[in-house]
Design an enzyme around this catalytic site. Structure first.
Site, PDB file in Angstrom:
ATOM      1  N   GLU A 187       6.604   3.672   8.713  1.00 31.46           N
ATOM      2  CA  GLU A 187       7.207   3.132  10.107  1.00 31.46           C
ATOM      3  C   GLU A 187       6.993   1.632  10.162  1.00 31.46           C
ATOM      4  O   GLU A 187       5.805   1.154   9.851  1.00 31.46           O
ATOM      5  CB  GLU A 187       6.629   3.830  11.088  1.00 31.46           C
ATOM      6  CG  GLU A 187       6.974   3.677  12.530  1.00 31.46           C
ATOM      7  CD  GLU A 187       6.020   4.511  13.659  1.00 31.46           C
ATOM      8  OE1 GLU A 187       6.416   4.068  14.636  1.00 31.46           O
ATOM      9  OE2 GLU A 187       5.169   5.150  12.770  1.00 31.46           O
ATOM     10  N   ASP A 222     -11.968   0.890   7.176  1.00 32.19           N
ATOM     11  CA  ASP A 222     -11.828  -0.607   6.792  1.00 32.19           C
ATOM     12  C   ASP A 222     -11.279  -1.253   8.227  1.00 32.19           C
ATOM     13  O   ASP A 222     -10.258  -2.131   8.250  1.00 32.19           O
ATOM     14  CB  ASP A 222     -10.748  -0.868   5.718  1.00 32.19           C
ATOM     15  CG  ASP A 222     -10.771  -2.054   5.331  1.00 32.19           C
ATOM     16  OD1 ASP A 222     -11.628  -3.112   5.720  1.00 32.19           O
ATOM     17  OD2 ASP A 222      -9.772  -2.534   4.407  1.00 32.19           O
TER      18      ASP A 222
HETATM   19  P1  ADP Z   1      -2.759  -5.302   2.625  1.00 30.48           P
HETATM   20  O1  ADP Z   1      -2.722  -3.994   2.299  1.00 30.48           O
HETATM   21  O2  ADP Z   1      -1.981  -6.261   1.818  1.00 30.48           O
HETATM   22  O3  ADP Z   1      -3.824  -5.828   3.478  1.00 30.48           O
HETATM   23  P2  ADP Z   1      -1.749  -4.826   5.549  1.00 30.48           P
HETATM   24  O4  ADP Z   1      -1.492  -3.316   5.557  1.00 30.48           O
HETATM   25  O5  ADP Z   1      -2.896  -5.299   5.899  1.00 30.48           O
HETATM   26  O6  ADP Z   1      -1.594  -5.271   4.083  1.00 30.48           O
HETATM   27  O7  ADP Z   1      -0.451  -5.298   6.123  1.00 30.48           O
HETATM   28  C1  ADP Z   1      -0.422  -6.903   6.100  1.00 30.48           C
HETATM   29  C2  ADP Z   1       0.268  -7.477   7.624  1.00 30.48           C
HETATM   30  O8  ADP Z   1       1.499  -6.927   7.714  1.00 30.48           O
HETATM   31  C3  ADP Z   1      -0.684  -7.086   8.547  1.00 30.48           C
HETATM   32  O9  ADP Z   1      -1.532  -7.877   8.981  1.00 30.48           O
HETATM   33  C4  ADP Z   1       0.127  -6.664   9.759  1.00 30.48           C
HETATM   34  O10 ADP Z   1       0.357  -7.734  10.427  1.00 30.48           O
HETATM   35  C5  ADP Z   1       1.622  -6.365   9.188  1.00 30.48           C
HETATM   36  N1  ADP Z   1       1.845  -4.972   8.964  1.00 30.48           N
HETATM   37  C6  ADP Z   1       1.213  -3.894   8.180  1.00 30.48           C
HETATM   38  N2  ADP Z   1       1.686  -2.778   8.739  1.00 30.48           N
HETATM   39  C7  ADP Z   1       2.689  -2.792   9.313  1.00 30.48           C
HETATM   40  C8  ADP Z   1       3.765  -1.907   9.815  1.00 30.48           C
HETATM   41  N3  ADP Z   1       3.644  -0.724   9.650  1.00 30.48           N
HETATM   42  N4  ADP Z   1       4.792  -2.491  10.421  1.00 30.48           N
HETATM   43  C9  ADP Z   1       4.913  -3.810  10.836  1.00 30.48           C
HETATM   44  N5  ADP Z   1       3.918  -4.603  10.484  1.00 30.48           N
HETATM   45  C10 ADP Z   1       2.927  -4.457   9.510  1.00 30.48           C
END
Ligand code: ADP
Length: 293
Positions: free
Chosen positions: A93, A197
């Site tokens: 989502e 984390d």
């Molecule tokens: P990684 O696994 O590469 O560290 P993240 O899961 O931390 O990536 O996601 C990277 C960035 O994308 C986050 O800092 C956040 O701002 C954004 N993000 C993560 N998940 C979502 C989501 N489900 N919907 C919108 N933005 C998201």
């Protein structure tokens, strides 16, 4: 990347037709590349990595599911995982962040305490996952110190040795493993559901003002490990800590143990990125050894 295949997979998994209009690259991830998939009615978030990393995404989807099932804090609902061409993907989502709701920090503190109140009888989890890009073993154990020695601190020290980490760090790390029972003389951790984390980059407030957490490395462990990580790279307000402590107070020994728990993450940073993290890990270890003397 054939986005139409991804749209078909989303349609099949969600049961709702998804007509992709655009895939917009999103920066900010440390490990993976990410996109917002915009449809005519809804949006999804997709992470991509090399095809061999599918397992990492499956574990992340399982973790999101476990946190969602606790119904304590909002998480993005995972939709599907798979391989398309040379890329593994995880679709979830999409949420819109940027909310500045004044009560969000308090709500998050209460909600995290409630999430931690989901407990099991063993430490660990039904599957291994990753912390950053490093494997994180979760084979269940009854004994927390045994778990932390084998799967967390001892495991990262072994990786540091393979990476050619300084022998002074490795030696002090061994001493700490030997002495760590002294940190737990009058504190009995219980296996709580952890995000795993929880630095500030994995927390946001939605436009509607709701706290949301993502990018987890889930397992059942001492809740102090989650709380310690919230302090490691800053970013959480005093109102968050006050609300957490009102809901479920932390033990006074947390102040010393938080360095012990954060050492795991700093060692992991050394193992992922090298550089000055070895020195930081060594200073933390020295601090703990001197606290224990
Ligand atoms: P990684 O696994 O590469 O560290 P993240 O899961 O931390 O990536 O996601 C990277 C960035 O994308 C986050 O800092 C956040 O701002 C954004 N993000 C993560 N998940 C979502 C989501 N489900 N919907 C919108 N933005 C998201």
């Amino acid at each position: 990347m054939n986005w139409n295949h991804i749209a078909e997979a989303i349609t099949a998994a969600s049961g709702e037709p998804f007509y992709l209009q655009r895939a917009d690259s999103i920066g900010g991830g440390c490990i993976n590349s990410a996109y917002q998939l915009l449809g005519d009615r809804q949006s999804y978030f997709i992470k991509l990595n090399r095809a061999e990393r599918l397992d990492m995404f499956e574990a992340e989807a399982d973790g999101l599911q476990a946190l969602a099932a606790a119904r304590a804090i909002r998480v993005p609902v995972p939709v599907c995982t798979g391989v398309e061409g040379s890329q593994a993907y995880l679709v979830m989502e999409y949420f819109v962040g940027g909310g500045g709701h004044s009560g969000a920090a308090e709500n998050f503190g209460q909600q995290l305490a409630r999430m931690h109140q989901h407990t099991r009888d063993k430490f660990g989890w039904h599957r291994d996952n990753t912390i950053g890009s490093t494997p994180q073993p979760n084979t269940p154990r009854n004994d927390w110190l045994e778990f932390w020695r084998a799967h967390r601190l001892g495991y990262q020290l072994e990786l540091a040795e393979q990476r050619g980490g300084p022998s002074s760090l490795l030696h002090k790390g061994e001493q700490l493993i030997y002495m760590m029972p002294d940190l737990f003389t009058d504190y009995q951790p219980i296996p709580s559901l952890l995000h795993g984390d929880l630095w500030s980059g994995n927390y946001a407030v939605t436009r509607a003002g709701e706290p949301i957490i993502f990018d987890p490395a889930v397992y059942y462990g001492d809740r102090e490990a989650d709380m310690a990580m919230t302090e490691l790279f800053g970013g959480f307000s005093q109102r968050f800590y006050a609300a957490y402590n009102e809901t479920w107070p932390l033990d006074s020994g947390y102040r010393v143990r938080k360095t012990f728990y954060n050492l795991y993450h700093i060692l992991n940073h050394f193992n992922m990125f090298g550089g000055g993290y070895a020195r930081q890990a060594e200073r933390m270890t020295e601090q703990l050894l001197s606290d224990l003397r």
